[in-house]
Design a protein around this motif. Structure first.
Motif, PDB file in Angstrom:
ATOM      1  N   UNK A  82       7.957  -2.822  -4.551  1.00  0.00           N
ATOM      2  CA  UNK A  82       8.696  -1.699  -4.557  1.00  0.00           C
ATOM      3  C   UNK A  82       8.395  -0.847  -5.850  1.00  0.00           C
ATOM      4  N   UNK A  83       8.197  -1.391  -7.014  1.00  0.00           N
ATOM      5  CA  UNK A  83       7.736  -0.670  -8.252  1.00  0.00           C
ATOM      6  C   UNK A  83       6.397  -0.630  -8.553  1.00  0.00           C
ATOM      7  N   UNK A  84       5.395  -1.602  -7.902  1.00  0.00           N
ATOM      8  CA  UNK A  84       4.174  -1.682  -8.348  1.00  0.00           C
ATOM      9  C   UNK A  84       3.344  -0.988  -7.220  1.00  0.00           C
ATOM     10  N   UNK A  85       3.773  -0.494  -6.142  1.00  0.00           N
ATOM     11  CA  UNK A  85       2.976   0.007  -5.041  1.00  0.00           C
ATOM     12  C   UNK A  85       1.585   0.608  -5.362  1.00  0.00           C
ATOM     13  N   UNK A  86       1.907   1.686  -6.647  1.00  0.00           N
ATOM     14  CA  UNK A  86       0.627   2.537  -6.886  1.00  0.00           C
ATOM     15  C   UNK A  86      -0.158   1.677  -7.509  1.00  0.00           C
ATOM     16  N   UNK A  87      -0.096   0.663  -8.280  1.00  0.00           N
ATOM     17  CA  UNK A  87      -0.945   0.077  -9.029  1.00  0.00           C
ATOM     18  C   UNK A  87      -1.943  -0.994  -7.842  1.00  0.00           C
ATOM     19  N   UNK A  88      -1.028  -1.642  -6.992  1.00  0.00           N
ATOM     20  CA  UNK A  88      -1.401  -2.436  -6.061  1.00  0.00           C
ATOM     21  C   UNK A  88      -2.310  -1.798  -5.026  1.00  0.00           C
ATOM     22  N   UNK A  92      -6.273  -2.433  -3.799  1.00  0.00           N
ATOM     23  CA  UNK A  92      -6.773  -2.487  -2.663  1.00  0.00           C
ATOM     24  C   UNK A  92      -7.884  -1.198  -2.317  1.00  0.00           C
ATOM     25  N   UNK A  93      -7.803  -0.061  -2.861  1.00  0.00           N
ATOM     26  CA  UNK A  93      -8.790   0.856  -2.702  1.00  0.00           C
ATOM     27  C   UNK A  93      -9.982   0.475  -3.394  1.00  0.00           C
ATOM     28  N   UNK A  94      -9.967  -0.154  -4.716  1.00  0.00           N
ATOM     29  CA  UNK A  94     -10.955  -0.744  -5.439  1.00  0.00           C
ATOM     30  C   UNK A  94     -11.909  -1.727  -4.755  1.00  0.00           C
ATOM     31  N   UNK A  95     -11.119  -2.374  -3.773  1.00  0.00           N
ATOM     32  CA  UNK A  95     -12.086  -3.509  -2.792  1.00  0.00           C
ATOM     33  C   UNK A  95     -12.564  -2.694  -1.785  1.00  0.00           C
ATOM     34  N   UNK A  96     -12.085  -1.554  -1.458  1.00  0.00           N
ATOM     35  CA  UNK A  96     -12.825  -0.720  -0.244  1.00  0.00           C
ATOM     36  C   UNK A  96     -12.124  -0.616   0.830  1.00  0.00           C
ATOM     37  N   UNK A  97     -10.657  -1.006   0.779  1.00  0.00           N
ATOM     38  CA  UNK A  97     -10.022  -1.527   2.090  1.00  0.00           C
ATOM     39  C   UNK A  97     -10.092   0.156   2.929  1.00  0.00           C
ATOM     40  N   UNK A  98     -10.389  -0.224   4.218  1.00  0.00           N
ATOM     41  CA  UNK A  98     -10.357   0.901   5.382  1.00  0.00           C
ATOM     42  C   UNK A  98      -8.963   0.951   6.043  1.00  0.00           C
ATOM     43  N   UNK A  99      -8.083  -0.211   5.783  1.00  0.00           N
ATOM     44  CA  UNK A  99      -6.763  -0.162   6.471  1.00  0.00           C
ATOM     45  C   UNK A  99      -5.934  -1.078   5.387  1.00  0.00           C
ATOM     46  N   UNK A 100      -4.523  -0.868   5.626  1.00  0.00           N
ATOM     47  CA  UNK A 100      -3.697  -1.690   4.646  1.00  0.00           C
ATOM     48  C   UNK A 100      -2.687  -1.931   5.916  1.00  0.00           C
ATOM     49  N   UNK A 101      -2.362  -3.140   6.215  1.00  0.00           N
ATOM     50  CA  UNK A 101      -1.031  -3.489   7.221  1.00  0.00           C
ATOM     51  C   UNK A 101       0.218  -3.775   6.382  1.00  0.00           C
ATOM     52  N   UNK A 102       1.065  -2.837   6.524  1.00  0.00           N
ATOM     53  CA  UNK A 102       2.211  -3.210   5.860  1.00  0.00           C
ATOM     54  C   UNK A 102       3.349  -3.033   6.989  1.00  0.00           C
ATOM     55  N   UNK A 131       1.648   8.240   1.497  1.00  0.00           N
ATOM     56  CA  UNK A 131       0.854   9.208   0.820  1.00  0.00           C
ATOM     57  C   UNK A 131      -0.056   8.646  -0.141  1.00  0.00           C
ATOM     58  N   UNK A 132       0.269   7.391  -0.765  1.00  0.00           N
ATOM     59  CA  UNK A 132      -0.728   6.812  -1.621  1.00  0.00           C
ATOM     60  C   UNK A 132      -1.787   6.401  -1.012  1.00  0.00           C
ATOM     61  N   UNK A 133      -1.518   5.666   0.249  1.00  0.00           N
ATOM     62  CA  UNK A 133      -2.835   4.941   1.125  1.00  0.00           C
ATOM     63  C   UNK A 133      -3.718   6.097   1.453  1.00  0.00           C
ATOM     64  N   UNK A 134      -2.997   7.534   2.129  1.00  0.00           N
ATOM     65  CA  UNK A 134      -3.822   8.443   2.571  1.00  0.00           C
ATOM     66  C   UNK A 134      -4.593   9.082   1.523  1.00  0.00           C
ATOM     67  N   UNK A 136      -6.321   7.519  -1.008  1.00  0.00           N
ATOM     68  CA  UNK A 136      -7.532   6.811  -0.939  1.00  0.00           C
ATOM     69  C   UNK A 136      -7.969   6.652   0.406  1.00  0.00           C
ATOM     70  N   UNK A 137      -7.590   7.418   1.350  1.00  0.00           N
ATOM     71  CA  UNK A 137      -8.652   7.316   2.804  1.00  0.00           C
ATOM     72  C   UNK A 137      -8.287   6.083   3.315  1.00  0.00           C
ATOM     73  N   UNK A 138      -7.033   5.173   2.886  1.00  0.00           N
ATOM     74  CA  UNK A 138      -6.816   3.871   3.743  1.00  0.00           C
ATOM     75  C   UNK A 138      -5.887   4.188   4.787  1.00  0.00           C
ATOM     76  N   UNK A 139      -6.414   3.831   5.955  1.00  0.00           N
ATOM     77  CA  UNK A 139      -5.287   3.880   7.163  1.00  0.00           C
ATOM     78  C   UNK A 139      -4.404   2.940   7.232  1.00  0.00           C
ATOM     79  N   UNK A 140      -3.087   3.539   7.089  1.00  0.00           N
ATOM     80  CA  UNK A 140      -1.952   2.438   7.353  1.00  0.00           C
ATOM     81  C   UNK A 140      -1.859   2.089   8.729  1.00  0.00           C
ATOM     82  N   UNK A 141      -1.489   0.726   8.928  1.00  0.00           N
ATOM     83  CA  UNK A 141      -1.181  -0.019  10.032  1.00  0.00           C
ATOM     84  C   UNK A 141       0.421  -0.552   9.795  1.00  0.00           C
ATOM     85  N   UNK A 142       1.287   0.024  10.608  1.00  0.00           N
ATOM     86  CA  UNK A 142       2.344  -0.300  10.244  1.00  0.00           C
ATOM     87  C   UNK A 142       3.272  -1.209  11.393  1.00  0.00           C
ATOM     88  N   UNK A 143       3.739  -2.245  10.930  1.00  0.00           N
ATOM     89  CA  UNK A 143       4.684  -3.140  11.864  1.00  0.00           C
ATOM     90  C   UNK A 143       5.788  -2.810  11.515  1.00  0.00           C
TER      91      UNK A 143
END
Ligand code: BG6
Length: 486
Positions: A82-88, A92-102, A131-134, A136-143
Motif C-alpha cells: 500500500x505504501x511501497x507500490x512505487x518502489x515495488x 518489476x520494471x527493472x526485471x522487464x515485466x511485460x505484465x503484472x497480475x494484481x 497508472x504506475x504500471x502503465x 512503465x509499459x507493464x500490462x496490468x492483469x486484474x483478478x
C-alpha cells in the motif's frame, strides 16, 4: 523433416502475480472495510502441523469483532505494498515485466460488499497503482476476487452461499471495468475458483458451521460464482469489446499411483472433479460426471431459468491456472501421504518435494498444458507458478537462491516444450515476484520472491526490499524472451 522451433512467441506476457490480501496491508485505511482474509489468524507451525490455517468459524468471527481475540492477522499487514507500490513496481520494471497480475480488494472499493456506491479513496489507490504500471509499459492483469470477500457479505448472506451476492459482485466488477476500461485489458473473474469446494471460506466467504450440508452449499456457491462470472464476461465485452476476460483454476494434475485400473479410475475422477470448473467456465456446460456426483452425494443445485443458457453463451476468453505440483492417488488407503496446495495425495517416488511437502514436477506442467489445450482449445495463461522456500540473507546482504532458479528454469523449459507441442500459451506470471504472506499458512518465511522483504513470521522487520540472485536471472529470461535460461 521440418524442424519445430522451441521458442516463446513474440509478445509473450512475462511477469509476476500477487493478491491484495497477501501484499497490500493498509487493511483499515482510507475507508476499506474488513474482508474474510483479515480474519485469518497466524497459527505457528508446531500448533498447525503440516496443515493449513485458513478456515474461520462463526465463533472466531464474533470474538474478533468483539475485540476479544489476541491473535495476529498477517494478511492485514501484507508487505505494505500500500505504501511501497512505487518502489515495488520500479523493481518489476527493472526485471522487464511485460505484465503484472494484481488483485483488487473488493472491500477497499465496496467496504461492506453491498454498498450502492463505491469508496472513492479505495479506487484512488488502484488509480495510482494502474497508472504506475502503465507508466512503465507493464500490462496490468486484474483478478477481481482473490480470496477476499467483504466480511459484510459473509455476515449478512454467508457469502457466495447466497444468490444475492451475484448482483453485488457484478456492481463491483462494472465499477472497476468502467473505471479502467482504457488501461486494463486482461481480467480474471475469480482466483482458483475450484478452491470453493475445498475451503468454502477461502474461496467464497462461506462459514461452514452455519449450514447443514457444507458440500452441497459449496457447489451451490460455485454455481453462483459461475453465473456471476458469465454476467461479467457479457458486461465486460459491452464495456470494451477488446477486453480479454479469463477464468482461473488451481490445476491439480493427478496421476494414478500405479497402473492398477482402480488407481487409474480414481485419478480420472479426481481430474474430472478439478476440470469440472473449467468445463463450465470454458466449455459452458455442466458435464455428466458431475451430475452423477451430485446425485450420489445428496447435492441439489438450485438454478434459475436462463442460468444454463447464460453459462453457454458467455464462456471466458482464455483459461488461466496456477501450477505448483502434481498429485498422485491410490486406491490403497495404507500408502504414505504427502502435502500439497490445498490437497495432498500419496508420495510419488520419482519426485522431490519442497520444504512444505509439495511435489515438484516440471514435466507435469507440460502434461497439464497439453491436457488443458486438448480439452478446450483456448489460449492458456499460467498465472501462478513458483517455489515457496526458506531464504538466507548473507552477511553482505546477498540472497543466493539457486533452488528457486532451478525450479523456475525447469518449468519454463517445459513450457517451451508444450509450445512446440502446439499449445497456445500467451503468458507466464510467476507467483510472488516479491515475498508476501502465504495464503495457506500466513507465514512470511515461505518465500517465493525475486525480491526479498525484510519481515519475519512475527511481523518484525524493516520491510526493506532487496534483490535476490533470481532477480537478475529472471531479468535475463525476460530480456531474451525465454531463450537464455542458464
Ligand atoms: C495459490 C493462491 O493457491 O497458491 C495464492 O492463489 C497462494 O494466493 C499460492 O499464495 C501459494 O500458496 P501458499 O500457501 O504457499 O501461499
Amino acid at each position: 523433416m521440418t524442424e519445430i522451433k522451441k521458442q516463446f512467441p513474440e509478445g509473450f506476457l512475462w511477469g509476476g502475480a500477487t493478491a491484495a490480501n497477501q501484499v497490500e496491508g493498509g487493511f483499515d485505511l482510507d475507508g476499506k472495510g474488513l474482508s474474510t482474509a483479515d480474519m485469518v489468524k497466524f497459527v505457528p507451525k508446531d500448533e498447525r502441523g503440516n496443515g493449513h490455517a485458513l478456515d474461520v468459524t462463526s465463533e472466531e468471527i464474533e470474538e474478533i469483532l468483539a475485540g476479544k481475540s489476541k491473535a495476529r492477522f498477517p494478511k492485514r499487514d501484507g508487505v505494505d505494498f500500500y505504501h511501497h507500490y512505487k518502489e515495488d513496481i520500479a523493481l518489476f520494471a527493472e526485471m522487464g515485466f511485460k505484465t503484472f497480475r494484481l488483485s483488487f480488494n473488493w472491500a477497499r472499493i465496496f467496504p461492506n460488499g453491498d454498498d450502492l456506491t463505491p469508496n472513492e479513496a479505495g479506487l484512488k489507490f488502484y488509480d495510482n497503482v494502474i497508472d504506475e504500471l502503465v507508466k512503465y509499459g507493464i500490462e496490468p492483469l486484474v483478478t477481481l476476487s482473490h480470496y477476499e470477500t467483504p466480511l459484510g457479505l459473509t455476515q449478512k448472506y454467508n457469502g457466495w452461499a447466497s444468490r444475492e451476492v451475484i448482483n453485488h459482485y457484478v456492481r463491483y466488477a462494472e465499477t472497476a471495468m468502467k473505471r479502467y476500461k482504457d488501461k486494463v485489458k486482461y481480467w480474471l473473474t475469480f482466483n482458483e475458483i475450484n478452491i470453493i469446494a475445498i475451503s468454502p471460506y477461502t474461496g467464497g466467504g462461506v462459514v461452514v458451521d452455519r449450514v447443514e450440508n457444507p458440500l452441497e452449499v459449496s457447489y451451490q456457491a460455485a454455481h453462483h460464482q459461475f453465473v456471476a462470472s458469465s454476467k461479467v464476461v457479457k458486461l465486460g465485452h459491452e464495456i470494451n469489446p477488446d477486453f480479454e476476460i479469463g477464468c482461473m483454476l488451481a490445476r491439480m494434475e493427478t496421476y494414478p499411483a500405479t497402473n492398477n485400473p482402480e488407481d487409474i479410475l480414481l485419478a480420472q475422477h479426481q481430474n474430472q472433479m478439478n476440470l469440472f470448473f473449467t468445463d463450465v467456465q470454458v466449455g459452458g456446460y455442466y458435464p455428466g460426471f458431475i451430475k452423477r456426483y451430485f446425485a450420489e452425494n445428496n447435492i441439489t443445485i438450485k438454478m434459475e431459468d436462463g442460468d444454463l443458457e447464460l453459462l453457454q453463451e458467455y464462456p471466458v476468453d482464455y483459461l488461466s491456472f496456477s501450477y505448483y505440483m502434481t498429485l498422485s492417488v491410490s486406491a490403497d488407503p495404507n500408502r504414505d501421504q504427502t502435502g500439497g496446495n490445498f490437497m495432498g495425495g500419496v508420495k510419488n517416488e520419482y519426485l522431490e518435494s519442497s520444504d512444505w511437502g509439495w511435489q515438484i514436477d516440471p514435466i507435469g506442467l507440460r502434461v497439464t498444458l497439453n491436457t488443458l489445450y486438448d480439452r478446450y482449445q483456448v489460449p492458456l495463461f499460467i498465472v501462478e507458478n513458483g517455489l515457496g522456500a526458506y531464504d538466507t540473507v548473507e552477511a553482505d546482504g546477498a540472497i543466493h537462491d539457486p533452488y528457486r532458479i532451478d525450479y523456475l528454469r525447469k518449468h519454463i523449459e517445459q513450457m517451451k516444450e508444450a509450445i512446440a507441442d502446439g499449445v497456445d500459451l500467451i503468458g507466464y506470471t510467476s507467483w510472488g515476484p516479491i515475498d508476501l504472506i502465504s495464503a495457506s499458512t500466513s507465514e512470511m518465511s515461505k518465500r517465493y520472491g525475486f525480491i526479498y522483504v525484510d519481515q519475519d513470521d512475527e511481523g518484525n522487520g524493516t520491510l526493506a526490499r532487496s534483490r535476490k540472485d533470481s532477480f537478475f536471472w529472471y531479468k535475463k529470461v525476460i530480456d531474451t524472451n525465454g531463450e537464455d535460461l542458464a
